[in-house]
Scaffold this motif. Sequence first.
Motif, PDB file in Angstrom:
ATOM      1  N   ILE A 160     -49.151 -45.185   7.676  1.00  0.00           N
ATOM      2  CA  ILE A 160     -48.157 -45.169   6.603  1.00  0.00           C
ATOM      3  C   ILE A 160     -47.663 -46.600   6.410  1.00  0.00           C
ATOM      4  N   SER A 161     -47.878 -47.108   5.214  1.00  0.00           N
ATOM      5  CA  SER A 161     -47.582 -48.503   4.896  1.00  0.00           C
ATOM      6  C   SER A 161     -46.290 -48.594   4.087  1.00  0.00           C
ATOM      7  N   SER A 162     -45.335 -49.388   4.572  1.00  0.00           N
ATOM      8  CA  SER A 162     -44.029 -49.535   3.904  1.00  0.00           C
ATOM      9  C   SER A 162     -43.461 -48.176   3.491  1.00  0.00           C
ATOM     10  N   PRO A 163     -43.419 -47.206   4.405  1.00  0.00           N
ATOM     11  CA  PRO A 163     -43.022 -45.850   4.012  1.00  0.00           C
ATOM     12  C   PRO A 163     -41.569 -45.773   3.569  1.00  0.00           C
ATOM     13  N   MET A 164     -41.319 -44.899   2.603  1.00  0.00           N
ATOM     14  CA  MET A 164     -40.000 -44.701   2.017  1.00  0.00           C
ATOM     15  C   MET A 164     -39.214 -43.716   2.888  1.00  0.00           C
ATOM     16  N   LEU A 165     -38.813 -44.177   4.069  1.00  0.00           N
ATOM     17  CA  LEU A 165     -38.075 -43.317   5.000  1.00  0.00           C
ATOM     18  C   LEU A 165     -36.564 -43.453   4.820  1.00  0.00           C
ATOM     19  N   GLY A 166     -36.180 -44.415   4.010  1.00  0.00           N
ATOM     20  CA  GLY A 166     -34.791 -44.667   3.668  1.00  0.00           C
ATOM     21  C   GLY A 166     -34.785 -45.681   2.542  1.00  0.00           C
ATOM     22  N   PHE A 167     -33.711 -45.731   1.770  1.00  0.00           N
ATOM     23  CA  PHE A 167     -33.648 -46.668   0.648  1.00  0.00           C
ATOM     24  C   PHE A 167     -32.899 -47.937   1.021  1.00  0.00           C
ATOM     25  N   TYR A 168     -33.356 -49.050   0.478  1.00  0.00           N
ATOM     26  CA  TYR A 168     -32.669 -50.324   0.656  1.00  0.00           C
ATOM     27  C   TYR A 168     -31.518 -50.366  -0.349  1.00  0.00           C
ATOM     28  N   SER A 169     -30.303 -50.389   0.143  1.00  0.00           N
ATOM     29  CA  SER A 169     -29.142 -50.315  -0.751  1.00  0.00           C
ATOM     30  C   SER A 169     -28.421 -51.648  -0.922  1.00  0.00           C
ATOM     31  N   ALA A 177     -23.601 -45.322  -1.103  1.00  0.00           N
ATOM     32  CA  ALA A 177     -24.684 -45.151  -2.075  1.00  0.00           C
ATOM     33  C   ALA A 177     -25.055 -43.683  -2.235  1.00  0.00           C
ATOM     34  N   LYS A 178     -25.116 -42.940  -1.112  1.00  0.00           N
ATOM     35  CA  LYS A 178     -25.469 -41.522  -1.176  1.00  0.00           C
ATOM     36  C   LYS A 178     -24.387 -40.710  -1.878  1.00  0.00           C
ATOM     37  N   ILE A 179     -23.130 -41.072  -1.656  1.00  0.00           N
ATOM     38  CA  ILE A 179     -22.021 -40.394  -2.341  1.00  0.00           C
ATOM     39  C   ILE A 179     -22.105 -40.645  -3.839  1.00  0.00           C
ATOM     40  N   LEU A 180     -22.454 -41.877  -4.211  1.00  0.00           N
ATOM     41  CA  LEU A 180     -22.586 -42.247  -5.621  1.00  0.00           C
ATOM     42  C   LEU A 180     -23.681 -41.421  -6.295  1.00  0.00           C
ATOM     43  N   VAL A 181     -24.802 -41.252  -5.600  1.00  0.00           N
ATOM     44  CA  VAL A 181     -25.902 -40.436  -6.126  1.00  0.00           C
ATOM     45  C   VAL A 181     -25.437 -38.996  -6.336  1.00  0.00           C
ATOM     46  N   ALA A 182     -24.748 -38.442  -5.356  1.00  0.00           N
ATOM     47  CA  ALA A 182     -24.290 -37.050  -5.437  1.00  0.00           C
ATOM     48  C   ALA A 182     -23.310 -36.845  -6.591  1.00  0.00           C
ATOM     49  N   ILE A 183     -22.383 -37.796  -6.763  1.00  0.00           N
ATOM     50  CA  ILE A 183     -21.394 -37.689  -7.845  1.00  0.00           C
ATOM     51  C   ILE A 183     -22.086 -37.787  -9.205  1.00  0.00           C
ATOM     52  N   LYS A 184     -22.996 -38.748  -9.330  1.00  0.00           N
ATOM     53  CA  LYS A 184     -23.718 -38.943 -10.594  1.00  0.00           C
ATOM     54  C   LYS A 184     -24.549 -37.713 -10.932  1.00  0.00           C
ATOM     55  N   LEU A 185     -25.189 -37.117  -9.939  1.00  0.00           N
ATOM     56  CA  LEU A 185     -26.010 -35.931 -10.172  1.00  0.00           C
ATOM     57  C   LEU A 185     -25.141 -34.752 -10.620  1.00  0.00           C
TER      58      LEU A 185
END
Length: 334
Positions: A160-169, A177-185
């Motif tokens: 697995i190359s540069s896997p998306m196991l978490g986001f660079y915030s 950042a996760k709270i922002l995503v939840a509110i926006k959704l």
Amino acid sequence: MSKYHSFNSEKNIKYKLPNEITLFWNKGLFDSFIGIDKVNIHYAQFIQEQVECPTIVIVPGRCESYLKYQELSFDLYQQGYNIFIIDHRGQGLSGRMLLNVNKGYVTKFQDYVDDLRYFIENIVTPKSSEKPYLLAHSMGGTIATRFMQDSPNAIKAAVISSPMLGFYSGLLPKSIAKILVAIKLKFNNIISNTPWYFLGQKDYSPVNFTDNKLTHSIPRYQYFVDLYKKNKIIQLGGVTTHWLAQSIAAQKELFSKIVQLKTPILLLQASGDTVVCQQAQDDFCQQLHTLQPQSCPNGVPSNIDNAFHELFFETDDLRNKAITQSLAWFEQHT
């Protein structure tokens, strides 16, 4: 490097693929199957003329199409492997789920995983003499890892190359950042039935090389910018808030089910990666190695210094390291 056929070089690209690679590509089989919710899933395959050759399944990242993987497919085929590549739903040549085909969207992240399972079980395996290897990049790394958790005996070994196991915030704390995503959704779902772009995301627009965070290779970057310009059907813009929420949930599920991973996994990490979170990759390797010592040697990712996110599209020195380590890993697990 001497034990492998030489890999293609930047000087051979010159803003177009050399004839040898084009001839190879034109001999491939390009087909599709009906995935979850009747979405058309496209794929490419390249079968060796010799009998009983090992197989590599390439699982691309977000925004990518199998059309982008012509050079890598050629290099791996030259090493004696059969090659299969899937185009994920919502991108590449596969079906899109929204009227605005630029929006990065998936109904459920598990749909990617189920598509990959069908692909491997019904298309790859019947044409392979033994269990395949997986070579997955970025979002494809998350999809492939979740697949291996659901199907622990399906794959011989994986990279697995540069896997998306978490986001660079960036400077924003991940919890915020996760709270922002939840509110926006939640706001999106109340106001509209149409998924919205997340903050700062927009329709497809190529980025100048000097501003890109994917590769240091000018000819390889120019090649896929030209490829997307020529093939507008594979263009994809930014992500929707819904896609982000689904991906965050998938990453959480991946870590919660890490004990289910039995496949030997090598994680290639790009030291200059600002697309995905390197700390999440470190945590993954530490946890997985404790449970399965054959994975993530020494409990850490294999770090490739000075590389950006797309290791298989980097400058020759960095790309060759990524390919060589991948092939060596597969050969350790025959």
